[in-house]
Design an enzyme around this catalytic site. Sequence first.
Site, PDB file in Angstrom:
ATOM      1  N   SER A  42      -1.588  -3.568   5.793  1.00 14.27           N
ATOM      2  CA  SER A  42      -2.119  -4.670   4.973  1.00 14.27           C
ATOM      3  C   SER A  42      -3.288  -5.330   5.694  1.00 14.27           C
ATOM      4  O   SER A  42      -4.205  -5.849   5.062  1.00 14.27           O
ATOM      5  CB  SER A  42      -1.020  -5.695   4.709  1.00 14.27           C
ATOM      6  OG  SER A  42       0.118  -5.066   4.167  1.00 14.27           O
ATOM      7  N   HIS A  88       0.864  -1.186   0.000  1.00 17.15           N
ATOM      8  CA  HIS A  88       0.000   0.000   0.000  1.00 17.15           C
ATOM      9  C   HIS A  88       0.899   1.234   0.000  1.00 17.15           C
ATOM     10  O   HIS A  88       2.128   1.115  -0.060  1.00 17.15           O
ATOM     11  CB  HIS A  88      -0.958  -0.041   1.200  1.00 17.15           C
ATOM     12  CG  HIS A  88      -0.270  -0.293   2.511  1.00 17.15           C
ATOM     13  ND1 HIS A  88       0.608   0.615   3.081  1.00 17.15           N
ATOM     14  CD2 HIS A  88      -0.294  -1.353   3.361  1.00 17.15           C
ATOM     15  CE1 HIS A  88       1.072   0.128   4.213  1.00 17.15           C
ATOM     16  NE2 HIS A  88       0.547  -1.083   4.414  1.00 17.15           N
ATOM     17  N   GLY A 103       9.242   1.698   8.414  1.00 22.61           N
ATOM     18  CA  GLY A 103       8.200   2.661   8.770  1.00 22.61           C
ATOM     19  C   GLY A 103       8.117   2.877  10.276  1.00 22.61           C
ATOM     20  O   GLY A 103       8.227   1.927  11.056  1.00 22.61           O
ATOM     21  N   GLN A 104       7.857   4.125  10.633  1.00 24.16           N
ATOM     22  CA  GLN A 104       7.619   4.486  12.035  1.00 24.16           C
ATOM     23  C   GLN A 104       6.303   3.876  12.531  1.00 24.16           C
ATOM     24  O   GLN A 104       6.038   3.804  13.719  1.00 24.16           O
ATOM     25  CB  GLN A 104       7.603   6.019  12.148  1.00 24.16           C
ATOM     26  CG  GLN A 104       7.300   6.601  13.514  1.00 24.16           C
ATOM     27  CD  GLN A 104       8.364   6.274  14.546  1.00 24.16           C
ATOM     28  OE1 GLN A 104       9.521   6.015  14.198  1.00 24.16           O
ATOM     29  NE2 GLN A 104       7.973   6.274  15.808  1.00 24.16           N
ATOM     30  N   LYS A 105       5.477   3.409  11.582  1.00 23.81           N
ATOM     31  CA  LYS A 105       4.220   2.713  11.940  1.00 23.81           C
ATOM     32  C   LYS A 105       4.521   1.579  12.927  1.00 23.81           C
ATOM     33  O   LYS A 105       3.786   1.363  13.880  1.00 23.81           O
ATOM     34  CB  LYS A 105       3.586   2.167  10.649  1.00 23.81           C
ATOM     35  CG  LYS A 105       2.626   1.026  10.798  1.00 23.81           C
ATOM     36  CD  LYS A 105       1.273   1.524  11.109  1.00 23.81           C
ATOM     37  CE  LYS A 105       0.166   0.490  11.140  1.00 23.81           C
ATOM     38  NZ  LYS A 105       0.497  -0.889  11.202  1.00 23.81           N
ATOM     39  N   GLY A 156       1.859   3.162   2.269  1.00 25.51           N
ATOM     40  CA  GLY A 156       2.860   3.197   3.346  1.00 25.51           C
ATOM     41  C   GLY A 156       4.159   2.547   2.877  1.00 25.51           C
ATOM     42  O   GLY A 156       5.239   3.124   3.004  1.00 25.51           O
ATOM     43  N   HIS A 157       4.037   1.340   2.304  1.00 22.04           N
ATOM     44  CA  HIS A 157       5.220   0.667   1.754  1.00 22.04           C
ATOM     45  C   HIS A 157       5.855   1.522   0.655  1.00 22.04           C
ATOM     46  O   HIS A 157       7.072   1.670   0.587  1.00 22.04           O
ATOM     47  CB  HIS A 157       4.843  -0.680   1.123  1.00 22.04           C
ATOM     48  CG  HIS A 157       4.252  -1.688   2.071  1.00 22.04           C
ATOM     49  ND1 HIS A 157       2.929  -2.060   2.032  1.00 22.04           N
ATOM     50  CD2 HIS A 157       4.815  -2.402   3.068  1.00 22.04           C
ATOM     51  CE1 HIS A 157       2.698  -2.980   2.950  1.00 22.04           C
ATOM     52  NE2 HIS A 157       3.819  -3.210   3.608  1.00 22.04           N
TER      53      HIS A 157
END
Length: 286
Positions: free
Chosen positions: A188, A34, A149-151, A36-37
């Site tokens: 995801s 998505h 990612g900081q996610k 983010g990736h």
Amino acid sequence: MKILPSIGETQSCCHEWKRQGKLVGFVPTMGALHQGHLSLVRQARLENDFVVVSVFVNPTQFAPNEDFSSYPRNFQQDQDLLQTEKVDLIFAPTVEEVYPQQHNHTIVEVSGPITAGLCGLARPTFFRGVATVVAKLFNIIQPTRAYFGQKDAQQLAMIKQMVFDLNFDLEVVGLPIVREKDGVAMSSRNAYLSLEQRKSARVLFQSLEMAKARILDGEKSVSYIVSEMKQMIESAEQTQIDYVEIVSSQTFEAIATIQPEQRILIVIAVYVGGTRLIDNLQLQIS
Ligand code: AMP
């Protein structure tokens, strides 16, 4: 764009690029890509001569009761997206290629407060699964830079610690959380949510924003802020809290009182229906 399932061929290709003095950017993913990736891929594209993306759903980071077999997989769409982003190489191995003896006998485990709490409590074998596979991927690709990612803030901190401790010769780059228009962090696993659950999922970011507003208003008591967040999250349909905490963004140790100069991380994990979602917000206290 090359697509290689073989460790040997991927290794030869990446090592040849390095031998020529080229910069190699690497983005490890589990696919079902998505935006983010893709934000990581775009940054890697900007900063390096070659970009490698791995697509591998790593079984060793899933507990037996978790969603390894049902985890979303969409390799054709992933390929199309990565082609558009001008990626040079997708490394997409099978489980047998990565774990020819079914599992590794060598395990990489980052101990201490970074991995002890939060997701480390709910998923006790998760971080060692991630650290072990990422160490393997770093050895195969030997990137100049690797993008995360900081996610997954706790995972990012753990990878930085592992790279420091084990002297991997690469730079770890952490990038901000990419969100949907309504604030929900892209994941995801959002694909698991029903329409109703997707609405409820908004409460994660809303509660983080509310906590930030309270802190900027001068509230110092973490227990007060956390209890307000919990109330807010519980008021949404089909939610069940795993954790809501405020920790130091460097050490991941719990904070009891907000103080000047702190760099804090407000972190949450919430089941919405059966789906476990995580989110966080970083704040520098002035
Ligand atoms: P995953 O495929 O879930 O293992 O994620 C691969 C990488 O993408 C990890 O470094 C994640 O932190 C990152 N990532 C996942 N979702 C987001 C997001 N919404 N924003 C930024 N990075 C993300």
